[in-house]
Design a protein around this motif. Structure first.
Motif, PDB file in Angstrom:
ATOM      1  N   ILE A  48     -25.200  41.907  45.952  1.00 45.10           N
ATOM      2  CA  ILE A  48     -26.395  41.128  46.236  1.00 45.10           C
ATOM      3  C   ILE A  48     -26.503  39.968  45.261  1.00 45.10           C
ATOM      4  N   VAL A  49     -26.291  40.265  43.991  1.00 49.65           N
ATOM      5  CA  VAL A  49     -26.410  39.208  42.993  1.00 49.65           C
ATOM      6  C   VAL A  49     -25.349  38.141  43.230  1.00 49.65           C
ATOM      7  N   THR A  89     -49.489  41.691  41.846  1.00 45.33           N
ATOM      8  CA  THR A  89     -48.771  41.105  40.725  1.00 45.33           C
ATOM      9  C   THR A  89     -48.332  39.710  41.123  1.00 45.33           C
ATOM     10  N   ILE A 104     -30.941  44.508  34.587  1.00 49.90           N
ATOM     11  CA  ILE A 104     -31.559  44.316  35.906  1.00 49.90           C
ATOM     12  C   ILE A 104     -32.980  43.762  35.772  1.00 49.90           C
ATOM     13  N   ARG A 117     -46.049  36.684  40.493  1.00 49.14           N
ATOM     14  CA  ARG A 117     -44.815  36.335  39.767  1.00 49.14           C
ATOM     15  C   ARG A 117     -44.464  34.900  40.077  1.00 49.14           C
ATOM     16  N   ILE A 148     -33.168  42.005  40.762  1.00 46.25           N
ATOM     17  CA  ILE A 148     -32.198  42.166  41.852  1.00 46.25           C
ATOM     18  C   ILE A 148     -32.852  41.689  43.140  1.00 46.25           C
ATOM     19  N   GLU A 193     -44.059  48.734  35.913  1.00 44.37           N
ATOM     20  CA  GLU A 193     -45.076  48.034  36.719  1.00 44.37           C
ATOM     21  C   GLU A 193     -45.930  49.028  37.506  1.00 44.37           C
ATOM     22  N   PHE A 194     -45.344  50.153  37.908  1.00 44.93           N
ATOM     23  CA  PHE A 194     -46.074  51.170  38.677  1.00 44.93           C
ATOM     24  C   PHE A 194     -45.697  52.540  38.166  1.00 44.93           C
ATOM     25  N   MET A 248     -41.820  53.036  37.894  1.00 44.34           N
ATOM     26  CA  MET A 248     -41.185  52.068  38.799  1.00 44.34           C
ATOM     27  C   MET A 248     -41.260  50.670  38.196  1.00 44.34           C
ATOM     28  N   PRO A 306     -46.484  53.875  45.548  1.00 41.06           N
ATOM     29  CA  PRO A 306     -47.302  55.065  45.717  1.00 41.06           C
ATOM     30  C   PRO A 306     -48.509  55.099  44.791  1.00 41.06           C
ATOM     31  N   GLY A 307     -48.721  54.102  43.990  1.00 37.36           N
ATOM     32  CA  GLY A 307     -49.916  54.088  43.140  1.00 37.36           C
ATOM     33  C   GLY A 307     -51.027  53.321  43.826  1.00 37.36           C
ATOM     34  N   VAL A 345     -51.794  47.211  43.690  1.00 36.23           N
ATOM     35  CA  VAL A 345     -51.707  46.326  42.537  1.00 36.23           C
ATOM     36  C   VAL A 345     -51.202  44.986  43.037  1.00 36.23           C
ATOM     37  N   LEU A 404     -48.175  45.549  46.113  1.00 36.29           N
ATOM     38  CA  LEU A 404     -47.591  46.874  46.239  1.00 36.29           C
ATOM     39  C   LEU A 404     -48.650  47.891  46.611  1.00 36.29           C
ATOM     40  N   VAL A 463     -37.637  46.842  43.978  1.00 37.59           N
ATOM     41  CA  VAL A 463     -38.337  47.723  43.048  1.00 37.59           C
ATOM     42  C   VAL A 463     -37.464  48.967  42.871  1.00 37.59           C
ATOM     43  N   ILE A 516     -40.253  46.341  38.710  1.00 36.55           N
ATOM     44  CA  ILE A 516     -39.764  45.199  39.496  1.00 36.55           C
ATOM     45  C   ILE A 516     -38.535  44.658  38.779  1.00 36.55           C
ATOM     46  N   TYR A 548     -25.815  46.358  44.079  1.00 35.07           N
ATOM     47  CA  TYR A 548     -26.546  45.164  43.677  1.00 35.07           C
ATOM     48  C   TYR A 548     -25.632  44.077  43.152  1.00 35.07           C
ATOM     49  N   ARG A 585     -37.843  44.314  31.178  1.00 38.43           N
ATOM     50  CA  ARG A 585     -37.997  43.893  29.791  1.00 38.43           C
ATOM     51  C   ARG A 585     -38.435  45.027  28.877  1.00 38.43           C
TER      52      ARG A 585
END
Lengths: 323, 323
Positions: A278-279, A317, B201, A319, B151, B210-211, B146, A311-312, A315, A308, B164, B148, A275, B204
């Protein structure tokens, strides 16, 4: 024409000279320690099939980077470069036949062209040499022998054909080491595809390679075969695409990527998506937007809504940074 | 409905029962030792961008197989299976919104649909457990937490969005081992993406995932983060494709591929293209042609002409078996 001995050693400087038309030679030995790449450019309507072909055949077709339709900047491997000008020489194929060799393809570039950069064996051979494994074709100053095998590639769409392999005779005591060393370079063909018996993979005469030159196999040495970078171009041209652009033989695209980074990414098993990269890349892309941008097609806006489904429960979200 | 305890242990038998509508449950723990896969199905006009997105983001999006437009058989990972019927439950998304959950999508299948099978963390967690590394969420019988992150994934075409990650608390003395073990599974997310500092990353509150569900991080343990298979679906749905089909949460596609084979292919560095696989696959495909074939689009004929443009001079070799 600048001679090789006068050339700079940094990839970006080398590309600048190539772009300016001051060097159009073979890139072997230039920018030592940096990854060089095979180039294949195809129209967008063939790009999914070719990308899928590479995904299914990573040993002969190790993808370093794919540049999206119309773009010319290899953002990940050589930011700031222009794939349409920074290769010493290009070949243009129409319907599977070579119609021109040019030092730049900027004038013939089209917004539907997708560029594929594929690993070449330079990194891999340097690693073998570093481990004390002799390379006969380098000792003989000849091109590595290559053979068409009876090993089919995994077809994708219209792309199919036999795998091409390169051969290096390895002293028997060093074969395990050669497997170990090259296994660490999956982006430059990886581990051998076969050890020992040419006949088993459809090679009738080890002294008559289809490409390159035969090398001596001495007593106590075993022929070891690796998937070869000739395969993807061969397979692509096999289907006679209306247009295909490649680098000219031996005149590779020089990336900023270091050989050692290719190696370490295998050890990490993370295929270069650390990452940090990536950043850093994200930051650079952001800042690059203030300067001149390479030619590109318009892209869809990127909403900050994430949905998403696994697997839950589903949801949603939001942002949206503006809310 | 057959209960899990009565279910067979072989993938092909399990898929037969699922196809017959006799099992539509969660697949966790079924066909132990075999790779289970996330499913994402998109129309062909988005397939290049999504394939490129996966190629650029192999840690969250480890591609096991891509099934070409119109085909329903995962020829490489589960020959004989039908991706439109052999998943316990599917979710249909239109323009980014879930509109249905179905036990089969055979009736809504279209000739332009491309199926992507992506590695899931089951193999990877089994390997951690095999090495004696405890998995807190399994001990607690809860879903892995999990988050978010900040990144960014590497965008491709219209696909973009944050990565994620899943989190597992690891005893400090076992962190190196956890990195080593998961590095060997690049097709199921590979090495960790981050170790130690959630804030670094963009997480918070480690207690508010989140999941999934939060897990206890005990003294002497460090939170370790891996790229998560939620990412690709999230990113795909983010662009609100007109149609997208996925598996329902926890109801995965069961492949014939063994976990150990995923592991060994990393060691070989050959991404499953050992030529034995290819030859075997080729033979099987050939013989399969005499039986009923899955739905497919017509494909171009495959001429036996090879044109090689690299690294020697252009050579045209005709391998037409009819001449």
């Amino acid at each position: 024409m600048t001679t090789a001995t006068m050339l700079p050693t940094q990839p970006a400087e080398l590309r600048r000279i190539i772009r300016a038309g001051e060097f159009a030679g073979v890139t072997s030995g230039l920018a030592n320690g940096h990854v060089q790449a095979n180039l294949a450019v195809l129209p967008r309507d063939l790009a999914f099939d070719f990308l899928l072909f590479c995904q299914r055949n990573p040993q002969p077709c190790p993808l370093l980077e794919v540049i999206e339709p119309g773009f010319v900047e290899p953002t990940f491997t050589a930011p700031g470069a222009d794939i349409s000008t920074d290769v010493p020489a290009y070949r243009i194929y129409e319907n599977g036949e070579m119609v021109a060799e040019l030092e730049s393809v900027a004038e013939v570039w089209r917004d539907d062209l997708v560029s594929f950069l594929l690993g070449c064996s330079f990194s891999f051979e340097a690693a073998l040499a570093d481990c004390g494994i002799p390379l006969r074709h380098q000792e003989a100053r000849s091109n590595v022998p290559m053979y068409i095998t009876n090993i089919p590639t995994r077809p994708a769409g219209m792309f199919s054909g036999p795998m091409v392999v390169s051969m290096r005779p390895i002293p028997q005591a060093q074969i395990v080491r050669a497997v170990q060393v090259t296994s660490r370079f999956p982006d430059t063909h990886g581990a051998p595809i076969h050890i020992g018996d040419p006949d088993a993979i459809g090679i009738r005469d080890i002294n008559a390679p289809e490409f390159g030159e035969a090398v001596e196999i001495r007593p106590g040495e075993t022929p070891v075969f690796w998937a070869c970078g000739v395969t993807p171009q061969a397979v692509a041209l096999n289907c006679k695409p209306p247009l295909m652009i490649t680098h000219a033989p031996g005149k590779m695209f020089i990336t900023d990527r270091r050989d050692s980074r290719l190696r370490s990414h295998l050890i990490a098993g993370n295929h270069d998506t650390n990452y940090e990269d990536i950043v850093l890349d994200h930051d650079r892309r952001g800042s690059a937007r203030s300067g001149p941008r390479p030619r590109r097609l318009s892209s869809a806006p990127r909403p900050h809504v994430i949905i998403l489904g696994h697997p839950g429960p589903v949801v949603i979200t939001t942002r949206d940074s503006t809310s």
